[in-house]
Design an enzyme around this catalytic site. Sequence first.
Site, PDB file in Angstrom:
ATOM      1  N   ARG A 119       0.699  -1.638   0.510  1.00  0.00           N
ATOM      2  CA  ARG A 119      -0.193  -0.274  -0.206  1.00  0.00           C
ATOM      3  C   ARG A 119       0.619   1.324  -0.131  1.00  0.00           C
ATOM      4  O   ARG A 119       0.354   2.788  -0.490  1.00  0.00           O
ATOM      5  CB  ARG A 119      -0.988  -0.460   0.912  1.00  0.00           C
ATOM      6  N   ARG A 136     -13.729  -1.207  -1.518  1.00  0.00           N
ATOM      7  CA  ARG A 136     -12.860  -1.952   0.476  1.00  0.00           C
ATOM      8  C   ARG A 136     -13.704  -0.709   0.577  1.00  0.00           C
ATOM      9  O   ARG A 136     -13.413  -0.744   2.286  1.00  0.00           O
ATOM     10  CB  ARG A 136     -11.598  -0.405   0.084  1.00  0.00           C
ATOM     11  N   TYR A 159     -14.332  -3.022   4.172  1.00  0.00           N
ATOM     12  CA  TYR A 159     -13.757  -1.967   5.693  1.00  0.00           C
ATOM     13  C   TYR A 159     -14.358  -1.065   6.172  1.00  0.00           C
ATOM     14  O   TYR A 159     -13.587  -0.407   6.643  1.00  0.00           O
ATOM     15  CB  TYR A 159     -12.117  -2.233   5.597  1.00  0.00           C
ATOM     16  N   CYS A 161     -26.123  -4.296  -8.254  1.00  0.00           N
ATOM     17  CA  CYS A 161     -27.657  -4.016  -7.307  1.00  0.00           C
ATOM     18  C   CYS A 161     -27.466  -4.255  -6.374  1.00  0.00           C
ATOM     19  O   CYS A 161     -27.411  -5.673  -5.660  1.00  0.00           O
ATOM     20  CB  CYS A 161     -28.528  -5.326  -8.740  1.00  0.00           C
ATOM     21  N   TYR A 183      -5.286  -2.830  -3.870  1.00  0.00           N
ATOM     22  CA  TYR A 183      -6.169  -3.219  -3.632  1.00  0.00           C
ATOM     23  C   TYR A 183      -7.398  -2.271  -4.252  1.00  0.00           C
ATOM     24  O   TYR A 183      -8.404  -3.514  -3.596  1.00  0.00           O
ATOM     25  CB  TYR A 183      -6.464  -3.356  -2.077  1.00  0.00           C
TER      26      TYR A 183
END
Length: 434
Positions: A293, A330, A334, A361, A390
Amino acid sequence: MLGNKTVNAKNHLEIANVDVVDIAEKFGTPLYVFDEALIRASMRTYREAFTRHYTDFEVAYAGKAFLCSYMCQIVREENLWLDVVSGGEYYLAYTSDFPTERIIFHGNNKTEEERKLVLKEGVGRWVIDSEWELSCLLEEAKGASVTVPVLFRLTPGIDPHTHAYITTGKIDSKFGLSLLEGIAEKTIKKALDSSHLEVRGVHCHIGSQIDTLEPFLKAAEVMLRFMDDFRRKYGYTLVELDLGGGLGVPYLDQDQDRFPSIPTYVEAICKKVKEVCQELSYPLPRLIVEPGRSIVNLAGSTIYRVGTVKEVPGVRKYVAVDGGMTDNPRHILYGAKYQAWLGNRVKGDPLERVAVVGKCCESGDVLIPEIELPAPCPGDVLVVEGTGAYNHSMASNYNLIPRPGVIFLKDGKAELIVRPESFCDLVRRDIIPE
Ligand code: LLP
């Protein structure tokens, strides 16, 4: 704003001096856009910081954050190693001519197919994650008449205080060998007896998006004490310590100062390793880190086109874009927070408080639950920042939505490095039995 972004005379957003409205027109949306210079700069920052504070080290980029053939080339050119966690990532690196002796192969449940491929083509470090994996590898390395350089992944029992889904080094973890009941040391001892494994050292990865140094330093200490104990008991010196990745990064302007910088993190772990080694009279191990990251997130943004804009009177205004949880899961996974700008009208009045949602949907298909933007309308270009890590790697085809392409910006030019998926791609694997 995050990264190398500016606003030009047309009130358009520029990333690395390229107008995002032009990018959207030329390449279509949604689209992942990376600033190549920022990726290379963070790689260099890691290496330079280590060079200042430590002699024997390697920086391995964690490919799971974002990987494609061109990224492999950049990692190679910047003299990093590469951490892969599946046969697929290994295959990509291998077919991109990434030197296999600089690949670190991870995985808590490596399949037979994956193990065979890696044994055949070679690897820099094979990270053994379980007793079962060791027993497979002992037999298979012997069968293939090769000697494999190995590390052992341990769970040092550290809580890094990040999201539970990305916490990996606690005692209760699916990853790695437990330190409880001597499991880790017994497993490593077993490997020492094989002439087909070259036992180099130990590995840990305590979690991701970590915002303080303390858990990293604790982990380093636990690992070094383990190495020292092992040496005392078995007379064998483990010469490598891989501390994994995990350094967190800001996703919002207001968090810019909340995370340790790369040089601060590197300096702190080097200092800790040196201190503990001195106290234990343990020879300084080769130190490895595996950042993902912190190398790639800041450099990436996602460009969307706004479609439906809908007001629920007195409740909320929804701004729907042409992507969503399929290209960025994400927030739904998270609760990750993102910030965004209108690329074609960065500054403007009136500001409206809106929810940015996707086209899937699913009600949870939200990118940003609340943000102020200058009255978004259909056709606007919306740029979500800090999507480098990610997002592409976790994208899905839910609702059979094609995954976006990737462009890299360099020296004012845009290059397509992963083509967008087409509808054809989506049906290519289907078979109708006769
Ligand atoms: N090394 C190992 C063994 C890892 O498991 C990971 C990440 C890394 C290195 C790189 O960690 P980083 O420097 O990127 O924090 N999908 C989640 C992140 C999962 C991280 C998994 N392992 C997310 O979107 O936040």
